[in-house]
Design a protein around this motif. Structure first.
Motif, short mmCIF file in Angstrom:
data_model
loop_
_atom_site.label_atom_id
_atom_site.label_comp_id
_atom_site.label_asym_id
_atom_site.label_seq_id
_atom_site.Cartn_x
_atom_site.Cartn_y
_atom_site.Cartn_z
N ILE A 160 38.16 45.25 44.93
CA ILE A 160 37.55 44.96 43.81
C ILE A 160 38.10 44.29 42.73
O ILE A 160 39.47 44.04 42.79
N ARG A 167 29.26 46.80 36.45
CA ARG A 167 30.10 46.25 37.96
C ARG A 167 29.66 45.16 38.39
O ARG A 167 30.31 44.16 38.78
N THR A 178 31.96 41.84 38.62
CA THR A 178 32.20 41.12 40.07
C THR A 178 31.88 39.81 39.90
O THR A 178 32.83 38.93 40.63
#
Length: 262
Positions: free
Chosen positions: A128, A158, A162
Motif C-alpha cells: 500500500i 483509501r 492510492t
C-alpha cells in the motif's frame, strides 16, 4: 516504453487496452518469452510479467500452479529481467510481484535492473502507498510506473490516497478474493471504476476473472484496460503440450483483442 504511450494509443482509437498476464518462466523460460510475443502479435497492448513466488496470497489455483512449475524448473528473480529485455520495446512491460521479492533483491537495485532491461513499471498487489516510501523513491529515480490496487472494499479516502501514489494506471481489483477466470464478470466493477474515476484522470484497468472476448467487450465499455491472467495461464495448463498451448494462446488473445475493439 511506459504504459502512458499505450493508453494514449488506445484512447485515440476509442477503445480499452488489452493487458495480458503470464508468469515469467512458465511454461518454460524460453516459452514465456515466446508467449509474450504471441500475445503482442495477436493484439495485447500491455504485458504483465508475473514474478513467481512460493507463498502467494492473492493468486488463484491456475497462477499458483504456473508459478510452482516455474520455480521447480529453477526460476530465479533475476531472470525476470532476462524475459523483460527479450520482449521490451514493442509494448510496455510491467512486472506484477509480491513485495517481499523486491525487498529481498534490494528495492533500488531491482528498479535499476528492471529499468535497464526496458521495463515500464511494477504492479504491487500487497504493497500500500503508506508503506511504499522506498519504492516511490526508487521508481522516481528510475522513471518507472507504479501501479497500486483499489478494491470494492476500499473507502473513498483509501481510493484517493492510492490513486495519488499511482503512475501509469490504477488497477481496479473487481472481485474480492483470489484470482481466477470466471463465467461472469463482477457486478461491482462498474461502480468501483466510477468511484475511482472521481479521484483521478489516470487510466483504470479492471482485472480478475476475464476469460473471453465477450467479457472483454463488456469491461472495455467502462474500463480503460481489460486485464487477463488466469485464462491465459490455462491455455498451457489445459494443453496437451507447449505448442498446443501457444496455439490456444494465439486464439484466446485474438478473441480478447477483438472484444476490446468492439
Amino acid at each position: 516504453m511506459r504504459s502512458a504511450e499505450a493508453f494514449a494509443k488506445t484512447r485515440a482509437e476509442g477503445r480499452a487496452a488489452l493487458v495480458g498476464y503470464l508468469p515469467a518462466g512458465f511454461p518454460t523460460l524460453a516459452d514465456s518469452i515466446k508467449a509474450v510475443d504471441i500475445m503482442i502479435d495477436h493484439g495485447a497492448d500491455i504485458i504483465e510479467l508475473g514474478l513467481p513466488y512460493s507463498d502467494p496470497v492473492m493468486d488463484g489455483p491456475a497462477i499458483q500452479k504456473a508459478a510452482d512449475r516455474a520455480l521447480a524448473a529453477g526460476f530465479r528473480t533475476r531472470q525476470v529481467f532476462e524475459v523483460t529485455e527479450a520482449v521490451a520495446g514493442r509494448v510496455p512491460i510491467l512486472v506484477m510481484t509480491y513485495w517481499n521479492l523486491v525487498e529481498r533483491y534490494g528495492v533500488d537495485r531491482f528498479a535499476g535492473d528492471f529499468a535497464a532491461a526496458g521495463g515500464a513499471g511494477l504492479i504491487t498487489p500487497d504493497l500500500i502507498p503508506d508503506e511504499a516510501g522506498d519504492w516511490i523513491a526508487a521508481s522516481d529515480a528510475h522513471d518507472l510506473d507504479r501501479v497500486f490496487l483499489v478494491a470494492p472494499s476500499s473507502t473513498e479516502e483509501r481510493i484517493a490516497s492510492t490513486v495519488a501514489a499511482c503512475r501509469g494506471f490504477v488497477y481496479a481489483q473487481s472481485v474480492m478474493g483470489v484470482t481466477g477466470a470466471r463465467a461472469a464478470t463482477s457486478a461491482v466493477a462498474p461502480e468501483l471504476v466510477r468511484r475511482t474515476r472521481a479521484h483521478t484522470d489516470l487510466p483504470i484497468g479492471v482485472g480478475l476473472g476475464v476469460r473471453s472476448g465477450d467479457q472483454a467487450a463488456e469491461i472495455g465499455a467502462y474500463g480503460d484496460a481489460v486485464i487477463v491472467g488466469s485464462a491465459i495461464v490455462n491455455c498451457y495448463l489445459d494443453a496437451e503440450d507447449i505448442p498446443s498451448g501457444h496455439q490456444k494462446l494465439a486464439e484466446l488473445t485474438a478473441d480478447l483483442a477483438a472484444g476490446v475493439r468492439r
